[in-house]
Design an enzyme around this catalytic site. Sequence first.
Site, PDB file in Angstrom:
ATOM      1  N   THR A  49       0.830  -1.212   0.000  1.00 39.62           N
ATOM      2  CA  THR A  49       0.000   0.000   0.000  1.00 39.62           C
ATOM      3  C   THR A  49       0.859   1.254   0.000  1.00 39.62           C
ATOM      4  O   THR A  49       0.457   2.290  -0.531  1.00 39.62           O
ATOM      5  CB  THR A  49      -0.930   0.004   1.229  1.00 39.62           C
ATOM      6  OG1 THR A  49      -1.601  -1.257   1.309  1.00 39.62           O
ATOM      7  CG2 THR A  49      -1.967   1.104   1.130  1.00 39.62           C
ATOM      8  N   TYR A  88       5.036 -12.339   4.275  1.00 39.96           N
ATOM      9  CA  TYR A  88       3.904 -11.745   3.571  1.00 39.96           C
ATOM     10  C   TYR A  88       3.578 -12.634   2.379  1.00 39.96           C
ATOM     11  O   TYR A  88       4.312 -12.655   1.388  1.00 39.96           O
ATOM     12  CB  TYR A  88       4.281 -10.325   3.142  1.00 39.96           C
ATOM     13  CG  TYR A  88       3.222  -9.530   2.417  1.00 39.96           C
ATOM     14  CD1 TYR A  88       1.879  -9.904   2.425  1.00 39.96           C
ATOM     15  CD2 TYR A  88       3.586  -8.372   1.739  1.00 39.96           C
ATOM     16  CE1 TYR A  88       0.925  -9.149   1.761  1.00 39.96           C
ATOM     17  CE2 TYR A  88       2.632  -7.608   1.077  1.00 39.96           C
ATOM     18  CZ  TYR A  88       1.306  -8.004   1.086  1.00 39.96           C
ATOM     19  OH  TYR A  88       0.370  -7.262   0.418  1.00 39.96           O
ATOM     20  N   LYS A 129       1.603 -12.336   7.342  1.00 38.47           N
ATOM     21  CA  LYS A 129       0.485 -11.578   6.792  1.00 38.47           C
ATOM     22  C   LYS A 129      -0.088 -12.436   5.673  1.00 38.47           C
ATOM     23  O   LYS A 129       0.547 -12.620   4.634  1.00 38.47           O
ATOM     24  CB  LYS A 129       0.971 -10.220   6.264  1.00 38.47           C
ATOM     25  CG  LYS A 129      -0.105  -9.395   5.576  1.00 38.47           C
ATOM     26  CD  LYS A 129       0.477  -8.113   4.997  1.00 38.47           C
ATOM     27  CE  LYS A 129      -0.594  -7.326   4.247  1.00 38.47           C
ATOM     28  NZ  LYS A 129      -0.025  -6.103   3.616  1.00 38.47           N
TER      29      LYS A 129
END
Length: 225
Positions: free
Chosen positions: A50, A137, A165
């Site tokens: 992001t 991740y 994540k």
Amino acid sequence: MTQPVRWSGIHTALVTPFDDDGSIDVATFERLAARQIDAGIHGLVACGTTGEASTLEADEWKAIVAAAVRVADGRVPVSAGVGTNNTRSTVHHVEVAAKLGADCGLLVFPYYNKPNPAGLRAHVREAAAVGLPLMLYHVPGRTAQRLDHALVAELMAISGVVGVKEATGDLRYGSDLMACTDRPVLSGDDFTFLGLLAQGGVGCVSVLSNVAPAETVAVYDAFVA
């Protein structure tokens, strides 16, 4: 930080603001980060997907991570996006993040390269050897590689890895993964957040919390209660 790091709750995957001329807007980033903490967020994630880490210059990446650490000032943990598809540059990112004062490195699995299991093990071990705690991740939509849940659990067991994540968007996958590990699993997608909590997940690396931090924390708090 003097207190043990809490790898649960809502960790905001912060956006990186830019000025009209294309340069990073550090002042606005600092205000955003401060607003998150004031709203009760449990952690900050700088320079993740992001935060447009893959398009930041090296000095921009350093400035954003440093700003997050500065604003947090030990009140919440700061995770820095350190992963690349090059093990050497990834290790360098981990080293720099540690020097800047980050509490954790967010380690995306190598994108484009699609390494085999042996390559993934070597990549994670090299990054973890630096000594900065790492959150793996798993985001197949960006790496083009959906890993078997047993392999992800194996990678999570590497010394120095503190959790994952999980961003497949697949609740069944998350359930299967949590059956293989006792390390923290956080949702990497806001839309699977509650579902993963119900199955034993411990929180969310949230994008929604950029704009609605208090409300996102309230959902987590209500579930815990």
